[in-house]
Design an enzyme around this catalytic site. Structure first.
Site, PDB file in Angstrom:
ATOM      1  N   HIS A 231       0.810  -1.218   0.000  1.00  0.00           N
ATOM      2  CA  HIS A 231       0.000   0.000   0.000  1.00  0.00           C
ATOM      3  C   HIS A 231       0.844   1.269   0.000  1.00  0.00           C
ATOM      4  CE1 HIS A 231      -3.230  -2.665   2.161  1.00  0.00           C
ATOM      5  NE2 HIS A 231      -3.161  -2.902   0.869  1.00  0.00           N
ATOM      6  N   GLU A 261      -3.396  -6.576  -9.544  1.00  0.00           N
ATOM      7  CA  GLU A 261      -2.038  -6.300  -9.073  1.00  0.00           C
ATOM      8  C   GLU A 261      -1.072  -7.220  -9.803  1.00  0.00           C
ATOM      9  OE1 GLU A 261      -2.265  -6.718  -4.834  1.00  0.00           O
ATOM     10  OE2 GLU A 261      -3.919  -5.291  -4.685  1.00  0.00           O
ATOM     11  N   GLU A 357      -3.420 -13.512  -3.702  1.00  0.00           N
ATOM     12  CA  GLU A 357      -2.414 -12.469  -3.910  1.00  0.00           C
ATOM     13  C   GLU A 357      -1.175 -12.681  -3.044  1.00  0.00           C
ATOM     14  OE1 GLU A 357      -3.454  -8.561  -2.297  1.00  0.00           O
ATOM     15  OE2 GLU A 357      -5.458  -9.327  -1.854  1.00  0.00           O
TER      16      GLU A 357
END
Length: 401
Positions: A231, A261, A357
């Site tokens: 982030h 992503e 992820e």
């Protein structure tokens, strides 16, 4: 001049909401069933995620409280006067506007709908201690019950209409990914690449959803050392040949978040980085193969941990392997009961939506330094999972230039 505590400002006609009225009615029916099981007479929902989920209205707080009060017969949003008629136009059900003229006008308005001395449900993970105290002082509840876990459990199970919106969001994220790929080259700044992806997604959302409100779509595009965290904000760093890149596109559609992503490199990738990247891709593919009904989040996590440990890479894992999708954002909402972590024993069921992820972060100064992350969104089906992310992952497509 007598100033009222509240009033109804039903200005204009109701606007099209993200879902049909029947969808919101079904959600409210589920909430009322949970309320009845807990002996709750009125639910006072205060979070952005729950108000949006049950009414369609996504508020903008700016320091002011908002609520959705649900009783056995009524569903009423409570909004601040600064928003005028927009909350009524954008909500399923009724709306009452409270005024700024008195300190407790918000809670007095809530009490007008919920009643006093009753059995009240509230979101224990959202109210501040100050607002909790004011709720007690004004509503004088007979009992207070935390209904946040029940609402989260309901939100984790997606309806067909929700899945279709999430599917559209995943396609929009892909559009942003391709725009970013086109913008990447040595000599450009992170911020320039991020803006290209964001602009492409906002235009695509407007094309697909002409009746929606548009806000909050964003991109985190990171390079070099800035890829070490998932982030990390965008900077003005200039991309260089051989840089590791992290592509992160986040379209927001009526409060619904989706994501893409990907790991990328500028022009070339060195051997050490390629080894780490391929290992993370392998973990990603293995993890996706594990997502099916009947398996627990903790079991999926343990098996990917073993996969990475066998390759002496587990120590570079920094967070869980995936999470639920729905009404959430980077500043509100989280279905914490559906995350791929060691401490979550939720069993996957058809209709859930979850990401895979894996991320490995190699510290600066070591071969292959940087953050490697791939991210796909999967819908749990009756016998497995459907991957609704389309943008390719891995070195064959993502060494750019």
């Amino acid at each position: 001049m007598e100033r009222p505590q509240n009033y109804r400002l039903h200005n204009g006609d109701k606007a099209p909401l993200p879902f049909a009225a029947a969808e919101y009615d079904a959600r409210l029916t589920g909430l009322r069933k949970a309320m009845a099981g807990m002996g709750v007479q009125a639910a006072v929902l205060t979070s952005m995620q729950n108000i949006a989920y049950y009414s369609g209205f996504l508020y903008c707080s700016f320091g002011r409280p908002y609520a959705l009060v649900v009783t056995a017969t009524d569903s009423v949003t409570v909004s601040a006067g600064i928003d005028a008629g927009q909350p009524w136009r954008r909500c399923h059900g009724d709306n009452i506007t409270y005024t700024d003229w008195g300190r407790d006008n918000f809670w007095l308005t809530v009490a007008q709908i919920a009643g006093t001395g009753r059995h009240i449900g509230f979101e224990g993970d959202h109210l501040t201690t100050e607002r909790h105290a004011r709720m007690r002082a004004v509503l004088h509840p007979a009992t207070l019950t935390d209904i946040a876990p029940a609402t989260m459990a309901q939100r984790m199970q997606k309806s067909p209409a929700e899945i279709e919106l999430i599917r559209a969001g995943a396609a929009v994220a892909d559009v942003g990914g391709y725009a970013i790929r086109d913008a990447v080259r040595a000599g450009v700044r992170e911020i320039d690449v991020a803006m290209a992806g964001r602009d492409a997604m906002e235009l695509e959302i407007a094309r697909r959803f002409p009746d929606a409100e548009y806000r909050d779509t964003w991109v985190w595009f990171q390079s070099g050392l800035n890829t070490d965290g998932a982030h990390n904000p965008v900077t003005a760093r200039v991309l260089q040949r051989g840089d590791i890149l992290s592509l992160n596109t986040f379209p927001m559609i009526s409060g619904y978040y989706t994501a893409l992503e990907r790991t990328m490199f500028v022009e070339t990738v060195d051997a050490a980085s390629l080894d780490i990247w391929q290992a993370n891709v392998a973990a990603h593919e293995y993890g996706m193969s594990l997502l099916r009904p009947g398996v627990s989040c903790a079991d999926v996590t343990a098996r990917i941990n073993d996969f990475l440990a066998e390759r002496d890479l587990l120590q570079y894992r920094t967070f869980g392997y995936g999470h639920s999708f729905g009404v959430l954002s980077h500043y509100y909402g989280r279905e914490a009961g559906l995350e791929l972590r060691e401490d979550i024993d939720t069993v996957l069921r058809p209709g859930m939506v979850i990401s895979m992820e894996p991320m490995l972060t190699i510290p600066a100064g070591r071969p292959g330094a940087g953050g490697y992350r791939e991210h796909d969104i999967l819908v749990i089906t009756g016998d497995g999972a459907e991957n609704i992310t389309g943008y390719p992952y891995g070195p064959d497509f993502n060494v750019i230039g």
